[in-house]
Design a protein around this motif. Structure first.
Motif, mmCIF file in Angstrom:
data_model
loop_
_atom_site.group_PDB
_atom_site.id
_atom_site.type_symbol
_atom_site.label_atom_id
_atom_site.label_comp_id
_atom_site.label_asym_id
_atom_site.label_seq_id
_atom_site.Cartn_x
_atom_site.Cartn_y
_atom_site.Cartn_z
ATOM 1 N N LEU A 95 0.839 -1.199 0.000
ATOM 2 C CA LEU A 95 0.000 0.000 0.000
ATOM 3 C C LEU A 95 0.879 1.256 0.000
ATOM 4 C CD1 LEU A 95 -2.808 1.250 0.155
ATOM 5 C CD2 LEU A 95 -2.639 1.162 2.648
ATOM 6 N N ALA A 96 1.892 1.273 0.840
ATOM 7 C CA ALA A 96 2.777 2.444 0.874
ATOM 8 C C ALA A 96 3.475 2.637 -0.479
ATOM 9 C CB ALA A 96 3.813 2.284 1.985
ATOM 10 N N SER A 97 3.951 1.530 -1.073
ATOM 11 C CA SER A 97 4.650 1.620 -2.353
ATOM 12 C C SER A 97 3.715 2.104 -3.465
ATOM 13 C CB SER A 97 5.243 0.257 -2.707
ATOM 14 O OG SER A 97 5.793 0.264 -4.001
ATOM 15 N N LYS A 98 2.525 1.517 -3.532
ATOM 16 C CA LYS A 98 1.588 1.881 -4.610
ATOM 17 C C LYS A 98 1.070 3.312 -4.440
ATOM 18 C CE LYS A 98 0.213 -0.058 -7.550
ATOM 19 N NZ LYS A 98 0.703 -0.079 -8.948
ATOM 20 N N ARG A 99 0.881 3.733 -3.195
ATOM 21 C CA ARG A 99 0.451 5.119 -3.000
ATOM 22 C C ARG A 99 1.488 6.087 -3.555
ATOM 23 N NH1 ARG A 99 -2.197 5.309 3.140
ATOM 24 N NH2 ARG A 99 -4.328 4.690 2.514
ATOM 25 N N ASP A 100 2.743 5.791 -3.300
ATOM 26 C CA ASP A 100 3.799 6.648 -3.844
ATOM 27 C C ASP A 100 3.802 6.611 -5.371
ATOM 28 O OD1 ASP A 100 4.564 7.304 -1.301
ATOM 29 O OD2 ASP A 100 6.201 5.848 -1.200
ATOM 30 N N GLN B 5 -8.078 5.536 -9.096
ATOM 31 C CA GLN B 5 -7.238 4.387 -8.718
ATOM 32 C C GLN B 5 -6.639 4.590 -7.329
ATOM 33 O OE1 GLN B 5 -4.286 3.403 -11.643
ATOM 34 N NE2 GLN B 5 -3.233 1.932 -10.316
ATOM 35 N N TYR B 6 -6.225 5.841 -7.019
ATOM 36 C CA TYR B 6 -5.672 6.116 -5.689
ATOM 37 C C TYR B 6 -6.732 5.889 -4.614
ATOM 38 C CZ TYR B 6 -2.952 8.431 -2.049
ATOM 39 O OH TYR B 6 -2.257 8.693 -0.896
ATOM 40 N N THR B 7 -7.968 6.297 -4.926
ATOM 41 C CA THR B 7 -9.051 6.084 -3.964
ATOM 42 C C THR B 7 -9.299 4.598 -3.756
ATOM 43 O OG1 THR B 7 -10.059 8.166 -4.690
ATOM 44 C CG2 THR B 7 -11.466 6.625 -3.469
ATOM 45 N N ASN B 8 -9.205 3.820 -4.849
ATOM 46 C CA ASN B 8 -9.482 2.381 -4.767
ATOM 47 C C ASN B 8 -8.276 1.565 -4.311
ATOM 48 O OD1 ASN B 8 -12.078 2.867 -5.738
ATOM 49 N ND2 ASN B 8 -11.478 2.588 -7.883
ATOM 50 N N LEU B 9 -7.154 2.236 -4.080
ATOM 51 C CA LEU B 9 -5.934 1.492 -3.758
ATOM 52 C C LEU B 9 -6.092 0.599 -2.539
ATOM 53 C CD1 LEU B 9 -2.765 3.726 -4.313
ATOM 54 C CD2 LEU B 9 -3.333 1.551 -5.366
ATOM 55 N N THR B 10 -6.776 1.092 -1.512
ATOM 56 C CA THR B 10 -6.859 0.328 -0.262
ATOM 57 C C THR B 10 -7.484 -1.044 -0.519
ATOM 58 O OG1 THR B 10 -7.095 2.393 0.972
ATOM 59 C CG2 THR B 10 -7.707 0.353 2.102
#
Length: 760
Positions: free
Chosen positions: A197-202, A522-527
């Motif tokens: 999650l941390a990696s993909k958010r970045d 996509q950022y919103t759906n990342l979790t």
């Protein structure tokens, strides 16, 4: 019992020794490290184990235990050893952790009955919901999640663990394949979720930021085009007016420069005449000075002689009763110079009167306390002519020589020098005087000429300053005109470039807006998406495509039920994959089906080393081709070989290593490597392999493959590695055939697809 840190067979002896603090090492013993569990357990219960210690060990035990035993009232060796045995019984606690899966547990129970007879058996079942929920809450509390999202994530983690239990039962019933889910798998789910999650958010925020920056530049360029168009229209008339003003100013400057040239010619002529007159005055002044230089050395020497005289020298002369002839002559010369009248006295013949200068000089000159000051301040430039006439004969008188007079008086000698210097100076002054008067007149005339010349120079400077100011104004005006021309030209070029840029990016602007919006969603759906992807990384590697699809659909439904934002259609390739990397994998002989691509993504993202079920050798070929293409030397090992030394070298130098054709049991030597039991020794990362330690290189990569089509791995192995199923299935073969067919029948479509992947 867990595995010992060095793989040494400690046995029950080590456990007993350590209870009393005897040096032995760790008590964390492996099942392979206990030489005789039956004997150890029975001995621990019955207070003694026969023949456990040799004579040397017993001597050491007695030495260490004596003080404590004597404090308890034990004195002879038998009592001390009994005291030691009792302390061991009180302090020793043996815990055996055994997996009930497979034949190993049954075999150990049959071989060592004490496991049943001398132990309290406690069967640990899977974690309940409360435990799963509590663990997830504890480990996820530092993740940046909204309160309602955090609650949903914790609940879904619990449901995922439970759903995989059901999936493994279904997997075993339908295809007779075994897989075990343990709390370690649950912890892997949580840790994978946090890291990914941390990696993909970045990654997503960085990609969105780039699109937003591009859009901002396009919008800013459009605004600049409007501003530059207005500026260009305003600059053109200003440039025209400035050019005209500059031309008029140049005409004025040319006229003023002509006036300055005429004035400069007049001034130059007058300056030349003044220079000639000044040169004549300088020559005259030098002649006067040359004449003076002849007299000045003697004068200065006389003055120095006067200055060297002391008051006592004068008093000495004054007190003379019968002064020598030289002193009388010096006194006479002083009376002439200071106009002291002589005294009339009777001559030696008694008939006539003669002038006596000695007595008047004693009274008026030698007796004067300021006599030396009068001499030093004497007006040498205005000595009367009659005085010089009287003094002149003394210059040639041999008796008036300073060396002669020195014999009579030192004071008289200094004054003699002074008088002679006055005679010489007066002679020079009479010659230099007229020259000085002529020099003064010439200098006066020169001053008048220089005054007129300075006025002319001032006029010339004023004219030149005016010209310089006009030239500066002209340069400023010309620079302003040039700057305006540059601005107009630059503004025109920038306007052309900006219009071309806007024209060229007209279609890109719309695409960037859509991409930015898509990345925002996509950022919103990342979790939710990352949670599903982490579930695949932790649980689904060993399952075939059909089971993965069904499980992912159920997890997507869980997201909706718990109102956790996620994509409507989940794809691990979209969420965690890199299309360029996947394209390279396919080039490196990775099968181009969904399961194989997902397996490769799991290998890339998982924190554990992969163990690949690969009966068709698809994964084996892919790993070999991947590292051969990079120019790296892939180490290929087998358990049937003596591989330990080569594995140590690969770990130390960071070489990729492939351990192929393993069976259902792995060598215990590999346990620290599979568990990544890395420790720090000083500043170096180390790992233990068997009875040796080696440096751990962070570039080391480890792959394990098996050709067994349906291996049954124990839970211990399942939690140490990431199990991946690369076995070919009808669905997978169909995907691969479809890719080959498109490449053969429609090569242009395949080429465009690959180019699109690279460009995007």
């Amino acid at each position: 019992m867990g595995s010992g840190p060095e793989g040494t067979e400690y046995g029950a002896e080590g456990s007993f020794r350590a209870t009393l603090g005897l040096p032995w090492g760790s008590l964390n013993l492996g099942v392979h490290g206990v030489k005789d569990p039956d004997l150890a357990l029975a001995g621990a219960k019955q207070r003694s184990v026969p023949n456990l210690f040799n004579a040397e060990d017993k001597t050491q035990i007695l030495e260490v235990s004596t003080s404590a035993a004597q404090a308890a009232g034990c004195s002879d060796p038998a009592e001390i050893f009994a005291f030691f045995t009792e302390q061991c019984r009180k302090n020793l606690h043996l815990v055996l952790a055994l997996s009930p899966i497979g034949e190993a547990f049954r075999r150990r129970v049959r071989m060592f009955p004490a496991i049943v007879n001398c132990c309290t058996i406690d069967w640990f079942m899977e974690w309940p919901e409360e435990a799963l929920r509590g663990v997830a809450t504890h480990f996820l509390q530092k993740v940046d999640l909204a309160k309602d999202v955090f609650t949903g994530v914790v609940e879904i983690c619990v449901r995922m663990q439970e759903s995989v239990f059901e999936l493994t039962d279904r997997f075993r019933r339908e295809v007779q394949r075994h897989y075990y889910v343990t709390p370690t798998s649950y912890l892997e789910l949580i840790n994978s979720f946090k890291g990914v999650l941390a990696s993909k958010r970045d990654d997503v925020s960085g990609a969105k930021r780039r699109y937003d920056d591009g859009l901002e530049k396009v919008i800013s360029t459009e605004e600049q085009v409007k501003t530059m168009s207005i500026q260009l229209e305003e600059l053109r008339p200003v440039l025209k007016q400035t050019s005209a003003e500059t031309a008029d100013l140049m005409t004025v400057i040319e006229h003023k420069q002509e006036e300055a040239s005429a004035t400069q010619a007049v001034v130059a002529k007058e300056e030349e005449a003044a220079s000639q007159q000044a040169e004549a005055s300088r020559t005259m002044k030098e002649e006067c000075q040359a004449d003076l230089d002849k007299a000045l050395p003697a004068l200065n020497a006389a003055l120095d002689a006067l200055k060297s005289l002391k008051k006592g020298d004068i008093v000495e002369v004054k007190n003379m009763k019968s002064p020598p002839e030289g002193v009388i002559t010096v006194s006479k010369a002083l009376c002439w110079m200071f106009d002291v009248k002589p005294k009339k006295v009777t001559a030696e013949d008694g008939r006539t009167k003669i002038d006596d200068y000695w007595e008047p000089s004693k009274k008026s000159l030698w007796g004067d306390s300021k006599m030396l000051d009068r001499l030093l301040g004497y007006d040498k430039d205005h000595i009367p002519v009659e005085v010089i006439e009287k003094l002149k004969p003394l210059e040639d008188d041999p008796e008036f020589d300073p060396e002669v007079i020195k014999k009579a008086s030192t004071a008289a000698m200094g004054i003699c020098k002074w008088v002679r210097a006055m005679i010489v100076y007066d002679g020079v002054a009479k010659v230099v005087g007229p020259k000085k008067e002529a020099l003064a007149q010439a200098e006066s005339e020169l001053a008048k000429v220089m005054g007129v010349l300075n006025e002319k120079k001032a006029e010339l400077k004023a004219v030149q300053d005016n010209v310089s100011r006009l030239l500066a104004d002209f340069e400023s005006a010309r620079k302003k005109k040039d700057d305006l021309a540059v601005q107009v030209d630059d503004c025109s070029k920038r306007l052309v470039r900006a219009e071309k840029l806007i024209s060229g990016l007209g279609g890109e602007k719309t695409r960037w807006i859509e991409s930015s919006k898509r990345l925002g969603e996509q950022y919103t759906n990342l979790t939710g998406d990352v949670l599903i992807g982490s579930g695949i990384l932790a649980y689904l590697g060993t399952f075939t495509g059909r089971y993965r699809v069904d499980t992912v659909k159920s997890w997507v439904q869980l997201m909706k039920e718990n109102q956790l934002p996620s994509a409507q259609e989940f794809s691990l390739r979209t969420v965690l994959g890199d299309e360029v990397q996947i394209r390279q994998w396919v080039i490196d002989k990775l099968p181009n089906d969904q399961v194989s691509v997902e397996n490769a993504i799991i290998i890339q993202r998982s924190r554990r080393w992969p163990l690949m079920i690969d009966p068709q050798l698809q994964a084996n070929q892919w790993v070999r081709k991947t590292y051969a293409g990079r120019g790296e030397q892939l180490r290929i090992l087998r358990l049937t070989q003596n591989y330990a030394r080569e594995l140590e070298g690969a770990i130390t130098y960071g070489k990729p290593t492939l351990l192929e054709n393993v069976l259902e049991q792995l060598d215990p030597l590999l346990e620290p490597l599979l568990q990544k039991a890395i420790f720090k020794a000083g500043s170096v990362m180390m790992i233990r392999l068997g009875d040796s330690q080696c440096e751990y290189n962070k570039d080391f990569r480890f792959f394990i493959t098996t050709k067994l089509p349906n291996p049954h791995y124990s839970p211990e192995i399942c939690v140490q590695v990431t199990l991946l199923n690369f076995m070919a299935t009808p669905d997978g073969l169909q995907d691969q055939m479809l890719g080959i067919l498109v490449a053969k029948e429609e090569p242009e479509v395949e080429r465009k697809r690959q180019n699109l992947v690279v460009e995007s």
